[in-house]
Design a protein around this motif. Structure first.
Motif, PDB file in Angstrom:
ATOM      1  N   LEU A  20       2.057  37.175  13.455  1.00 13.54           N
ATOM      2  CA  LEU A  20       2.147  37.260  11.991  1.00 13.54           C
ATOM      3  C   LEU A  20       1.099  36.361  11.331  1.00 13.54           C
ATOM      4  O   LEU A  20       0.465  36.761  10.339  1.00 13.54           O
ATOM      5  CB  LEU A  20       3.554  36.868  11.523  1.00 13.54           C
ATOM      6  N   ALA A  21       0.903  35.167  11.861  1.00 15.06           N
ATOM      7  CA  ALA A  21      -0.113  34.266  11.290  1.00 15.06           C
ATOM      8  C   ALA A  21      -1.489  34.940  11.350  1.00 15.06           C
ATOM      9  O   ALA A  21      -2.281  34.848  10.402  1.00 15.06           O
ATOM     10  CB  ALA A  21      -0.115  32.944  12.052  1.00 15.06           C
ATOM     11  N   VAL A  22      -1.763  35.632  12.449  1.00 11.60           N
ATOM     12  CA  VAL A  22      -3.056  36.313  12.599  1.00 11.60           C
ATOM     13  C   VAL A  22      -3.146  37.497  11.638  1.00 11.60           C
ATOM     14  O   VAL A  22      -4.184  37.725  11.002  1.00 11.60           O
ATOM     15  CB  VAL A  22      -3.249  36.756  14.065  1.00 11.60           C
ATOM     16  N   TYR A  23      -2.044  38.228  11.496  1.00 14.53           N
ATOM     17  CA  TYR A  23      -2.002  39.347  10.547  1.00 14.53           C
ATOM     18  C   TYR A  23      -2.307  38.850   9.135  1.00 14.53           C
ATOM     19  O   TYR A  23      -3.123  39.414   8.410  1.00 14.53           O
ATOM     20  CB  TYR A  23      -0.620  40.011  10.603  1.00 14.53           C
ATOM     21  N   TYR A  24      -1.637  37.770   8.733  1.00 15.01           N
ATOM     22  CA  TYR A  24      -1.851  37.212   7.399  1.00 15.01           C
ATOM     23  C   TYR A  24      -3.304  36.741   7.231  1.00 15.01           C
ATOM     24  O   TYR A  24      -3.911  36.923   6.177  1.00 15.01           O
ATOM     25  CB  TYR A  24      -0.894  36.045   7.151  1.00 15.01           C
ATOM     26  N   ALA A  25      -3.835  36.126   8.286  1.00  7.40           N
ATOM     27  CA  ALA A  25      -5.205  35.594   8.213  1.00  7.40           C
ATOM     28  C   ALA A  25      -6.189  36.706   7.855  1.00  7.40           C
ATOM     29  O   ALA A  25      -7.101  36.505   7.060  1.00  7.40           O
ATOM     30  CB  ALA A  25      -5.587  34.952   9.546  1.00  7.40           C
ATOM     31  N   GLY A  26      -5.973  37.870   8.423  1.00  9.16           N
ATOM     32  CA  GLY A  26      -6.858  39.009   8.161  1.00  9.16           C
ATOM     33  C   GLY A  26      -6.752  39.530   6.736  1.00  9.16           C
ATOM     34  O   GLY A  26      -7.567  40.348   6.302  1.00  9.16           O
ATOM     35  N   ARG A  27      -5.737  39.061   6.029  1.00 10.60           N
ATOM     36  CA  ARG A  27      -5.525  39.524   4.643  1.00 10.60           C
ATOM     37  C   ARG A  27      -5.662  38.389   3.631  1.00 10.60           C
ATOM     38  O   ARG A  27      -5.216  38.502   2.499  1.00 10.60           O
ATOM     39  CB  ARG A  27      -4.145  40.192   4.537  1.00 10.60           C
ATOM     40  N   GLY A  28      -6.242  37.293   4.063  1.00 10.33           N
ATOM     41  CA  GLY A  28      -6.499  36.181   3.141  1.00 10.33           C
ATOM     42  C   GLY A  28      -5.272  35.363   2.796  1.00 10.33           C
ATOM     43  O   GLY A  28      -5.298  34.566   1.857  1.00 10.33           O
ATOM     44  N   ILE A  29      -4.194  35.574   3.534  1.00 11.48           N
ATOM     45  CA  ILE A  29      -2.966  34.801   3.270  1.00 11.48           C
ATOM     46  C   ILE A  29      -2.957  33.586   4.196  1.00 11.48           C
ATOM     47  O   ILE A  29      -3.064  33.718   5.420  1.00 11.48           O
ATOM     48  CB  ILE A  29      -1.714  35.682   3.493  1.00 11.48           C
ATOM     49  N   ARG A  30      -2.851  32.406   3.601  1.00  7.96           N
ATOM     50  CA  ARG A  30      -2.899  31.164   4.372  1.00  7.96           C
ATOM     51  C   ARG A  30      -1.514  30.845   4.933  1.00  7.96           C
ATOM     52  O   ARG A  30      -0.512  31.220   4.333  1.00  7.96           O
ATOM     53  CB  ARG A  30      -3.404  30.030   3.477  1.00  7.96           C
ATOM     54  N   SER A  31      -1.478  30.156   6.067  1.00  3.78           N
ATOM     55  CA  SER A  31      -0.193  29.946   6.750  1.00  3.78           C
ATOM     56  C   SER A  31       0.058  28.491   7.101  1.00  3.78           C
ATOM     57  O   SER A  31      -0.863  27.757   7.436  1.00  3.78           O
ATOM     58  CB  SER A  31      -0.142  30.731   8.063  1.00  3.78           C
ATOM     59  N   VAL A  32       1.325  28.122   7.053  1.00  2.84           N
ATOM     60  CA  VAL A  32       1.793  26.907   7.715  1.00  2.84           C
ATOM     61  C   VAL A  32       2.402  27.385   9.030  1.00  2.84           C
ATOM     62  O   VAL A  32       3.364  28.159   9.043  1.00  2.84           O
ATOM     63  CB  VAL A  32       2.844  26.149   6.884  1.00  2.84           C
ATOM     64  N   ILE A  33       1.804  26.931  10.127  1.00  3.59           N
ATOM     65  CA  ILE A  33       2.213  27.336  11.472  1.00  3.59           C
ATOM     66  C   ILE A  33       3.306  26.382  11.936  1.00  3.59           C
ATOM     67  O   ILE A  33       3.022  25.234  12.289  1.00  3.59           O
ATOM     68  CB  ILE A  33       1.015  27.237  12.454  1.00  3.59           C
ATOM     69  N   GLY A  34       4.539  26.845  11.962  1.00  2.00           N
ATOM     70  CA  GLY A  34       5.634  26.012  12.453  1.00  2.00           C
ATOM     71  C   GLY A  34       5.589  25.962  13.966  1.00  2.00           C
ATOM     72  O   GLY A  34       5.554  27.003  14.623  1.00  2.00           O
ATOM     73  N   THR A  35       5.599  24.743  14.522  1.00  5.45           N
ATOM     74  CA  THR A  35       5.586  24.607  15.972  1.00  5.45           C
ATOM     75  C   THR A  35       6.711  23.673  16.400  1.00  5.45           C
ATOM     76  O   THR A  35       7.053  22.739  15.675  1.00  5.45           O
ATOM     77  CB  THR A  35       4.220  24.084  16.481  1.00  5.45           C
ATOM     78  N   PHE A  36       7.302  23.947  17.548  1.00  4.59           N
ATOM     79  CA  PHE A  36       8.444  23.182  18.043  1.00  4.59           C
ATOM     80  C   PHE A  36       8.047  22.521  19.356  1.00  4.59           C
ATOM     81  O   PHE A  36       7.816  23.228  20.349  1.00  4.59           O
ATOM     82  CB  PHE A  36       9.635  24.129  18.236  1.00  4.59           C
ATOM     83  N   SER A  37       7.966  21.191  19.356  1.00  5.17           N
ATOM     84  CA  SER A  37       7.418  20.487  20.523  1.00  5.17           C
ATOM     85  C   SER A  37       8.353  20.544  21.727  1.00  5.17           C
ATOM     86  O   SER A  37       7.949  20.213  22.843  1.00  5.17           O
ATOM     87  CB  SER A  37       7.081  19.041  20.166  1.00  5.17           C
ATOM     88  N   GLY A  38       9.598  20.998  21.536  1.00  4.87           N
ATOM     89  CA  GLY A  38      10.499  21.173  22.672  1.00  4.87           C
ATOM     90  C   GLY A  38      10.075  22.320  23.583  1.00  4.87           C
ATOM     91  O   GLY A  38      10.579  22.447  24.707  1.00  4.87           O
ATOM     92  N   ASP A  39       9.145  23.153  23.128  1.00 10.80           N
ATOM     93  CA  ASP A  39       8.648  24.280  23.927  1.00 10.80           C
ATOM     94  C   ASP A  39       7.185  24.060  24.301  1.00 10.80           C
ATOM     95  O   ASP A  39       6.477  23.324  23.614  1.00 10.80           O
ATOM     96  CB  ASP A  39       8.763  25.582  23.122  1.00 10.80           C
ATOM     97  N   PRO A  40       6.719  24.705  25.372  1.00  9.82           N
ATOM     98  CA  PRO A  40       5.345  24.461  25.831  1.00  9.82           C
ATOM     99  C   PRO A  40       4.272  25.272  25.094  1.00  9.82           C
ATOM    100  O   PRO A  40       3.099  25.164  25.405  1.00  9.82           O
ATOM    101  CB  PRO A  40       5.399  24.903  27.308  1.00  9.82           C
ATOM    102  N   HIS A  41       4.649  26.078  24.096  1.00 11.91           N
ATOM    103  CA  HIS A  41       3.652  26.920  23.425  1.00 11.91           C
ATOM    104  C   HIS A  41       2.582  26.073  22.734  1.00 11.91           C
ATOM    105  O   HIS A  41       2.876  24.984  22.246  1.00 11.91           O
ATOM    106  CB  HIS A  41       4.324  27.821  22.386  1.00 11.91           C
ATOM    107  N   ASP A  42       1.363  26.616  22.661  1.00 10.75           N
ATOM    108  CA  ASP A  42       0.242  25.865  22.106  1.00 10.75           C
ATOM    109  C   ASP A  42      -0.082  26.343  20.687  1.00 10.75           C
ATOM    110  O   ASP A  42      -0.672  27.407  20.507  1.00 10.75           O
ATOM    111  CB  ASP A  42      -0.984  26.034  23.024  1.00 10.75           C
ATOM    112  N   PRO A  43       0.259  25.548  19.672  1.00 17.88           N
ATOM    113  CA  PRO A  43      -0.033  25.972  18.296  1.00 17.88           C
ATOM    114  C   PRO A  43      -1.526  26.046  18.018  1.00 17.88           C
ATOM    115  O   PRO A  43      -1.961  26.778  17.123  1.00 17.88           O
ATOM    116  CB  PRO A  43       0.647  24.890  17.445  1.00 17.88           C
ATOM    117  N   GLU A  44      -2.316  25.273  18.791  1.00 14.82           N
ATOM    118  CA  GLU A  44      -3.776  25.317  18.587  1.00 14.82           C
ATOM    119  C   GLU A  44      -4.331  26.700  18.896  1.00 14.82           C
ATOM    120  O   GLU A  44      -5.329  27.110  18.328  1.00 14.82           O
ATOM    121  CB  GLU A  44      -4.477  24.260  19.452  1.00 14.82           C
ATOM    122  N   GLU A  45      -3.685  27.411  19.820  1.00 13.11           N
ATOM    123  CA  GLU A  45      -4.141  28.768  20.144  1.00 13.11           C
ATOM    124  C   GLU A  45      -3.883  29.686  18.945  1.00 13.11           C
ATOM    125  O   GLU A  45      -4.720  30.541  18.608  1.00 13.11           O
ATOM    126  CB  GLU A  45      -3.429  29.276  21.404  1.00 13.11           C
TER     127      GLU A  45
END
Ligand code: NAD
Length: 254
Positions: A20-45
């Motif tokens: 969704l963040a990528v979808y919004y980016a393509g339409r000029g909509i800026r995002s706050v990327i919520g990330t949860f450090s309890g999981d190993p996902h990489d918000p930088e990606e």
């Protein structure tokens, strides 16, 4: 909403939230990327993909089990971009638990994220959004349409999300804030690829063969429907739940 709109997305370091963040980016909509450090996902990606799509985002740690954390998450949008237009309650967890093992504690763990976490997120949005704002919560075909054996807590939370969304749509309608739900079918993400709590890679391939569309869904195919629901194209749509499942739930089985 103008192309300067700002969205806050919980659970955006992976899966549907990232798409969704990528979808919004393509339409000029800026995002706050919520990330949860309890999981190993990489918000930088996620941030890298957003930049690649020509967009702007900021990463914010958020634990939807904590009201103060969710309030700080919503504040980050206003502090960084000066506004908040869309709030997406996407964060969720899935755990396998046959009823005999479904302790009060396990029940509460799921509710804290999948139901009360959605309440905290939508409440933070309701306090900050103005006319033209929109919120979307992610339910599931488990609970939203079907029962799911050995996942009663998850299905109950996801059914509850629909009651919450409908009620807030009624309450916030006079302020011209829309609230809708998405009911995803089987979507290939870290959640569904987990073989312990969900179907796992092999299970998804098997299940895909029984879906009219012939395969499980991609996160992008859910993200674009969320994007539609927050857009002015859905200006008169509120309190609804849209099933995104490749025809899974309308197929009659003997
Ligand atoms: P995912 O696991 O990639 O995404 C869930 C995100 O929630 C993760 O980034 C995770 O870090 C985050 N999260 C977990 N606990 C959190 C907490 N306490 N606070 C904040 N964030 C937290 O999987 P996904 O499939 O992209 O899930 C997105 C939503 O879609 C979830 O609500 C999920 O239940 C729902 N859903 C998924 C499917 C599917 O087949 N993948 C089907 C129906 C519904």
């Amino acid at each position: 909403m103008s192309e300067q709109a700002v969205a806050a997305i919980t659970g955006a370091a992976s899966g549907i939230g990232r798409a969704l963040a990528v979808y919004y980016a393509g339409r000029g909509i800026r995002s706050v990327i919520g990330t949860f450090s309890g999981d190993p996902h990489d918000p930088e990606e996620t941030a890298r993909l957003v930049r690649e799509a020509g967009g702007t985002c900021v990463i914010q740690e958020v634990d939807v089990r904590q009201t103060a954390s969710v309030e700080a998450f919503a504040d980050r949008a206003v502090e960084t971009f000066g506004r908040l237009d869309y709030v997406i309650a996407n964060a969720g967890i899935l755990r396998h638990a046959p009823i005999a093992d479904l302790t009060d504690e396990r029940w509460a763990d799921i509710m804290e994220v999948d139901l009360v976490g959605v309440l905290r997120t939508l409440r933070a949005g309701a306090k900050r959004l103005g006319a033209g704002g929109a919120m979307v919560a992610i339910s599931s075909i488990a609970g939203g349409v079907y029962g799911w054996e050995e996942h009663a807590h998850y299905a109950t939370a996801k059914a509850g999300v629909l009651g919450l969304v409908r009620s807030l749509a009624v309450e916030l309608g006079p302020r011209e804030i829309r609230v809708n739900a998405i009911i995803p079918g089987l979507i290939e993400t870290p959640q569904s690829l987990d073989p312990v709590n969900s179907l796992g890679p092999d299970g998804l391939i098997r299940a895909g063969k029984d879906i009219p569309w012939g395969r499980v869904g991609r996160p992008e195919e859910v993200a674009s429907v969320i994007g539609f629901l927050t857009s002015r194209d859905a200006n008169y749509v509120t309190g609804q739940a849209i099933v995104v499942d490749g025809g899974l739930t309308v197929k009659m089985r003997a």
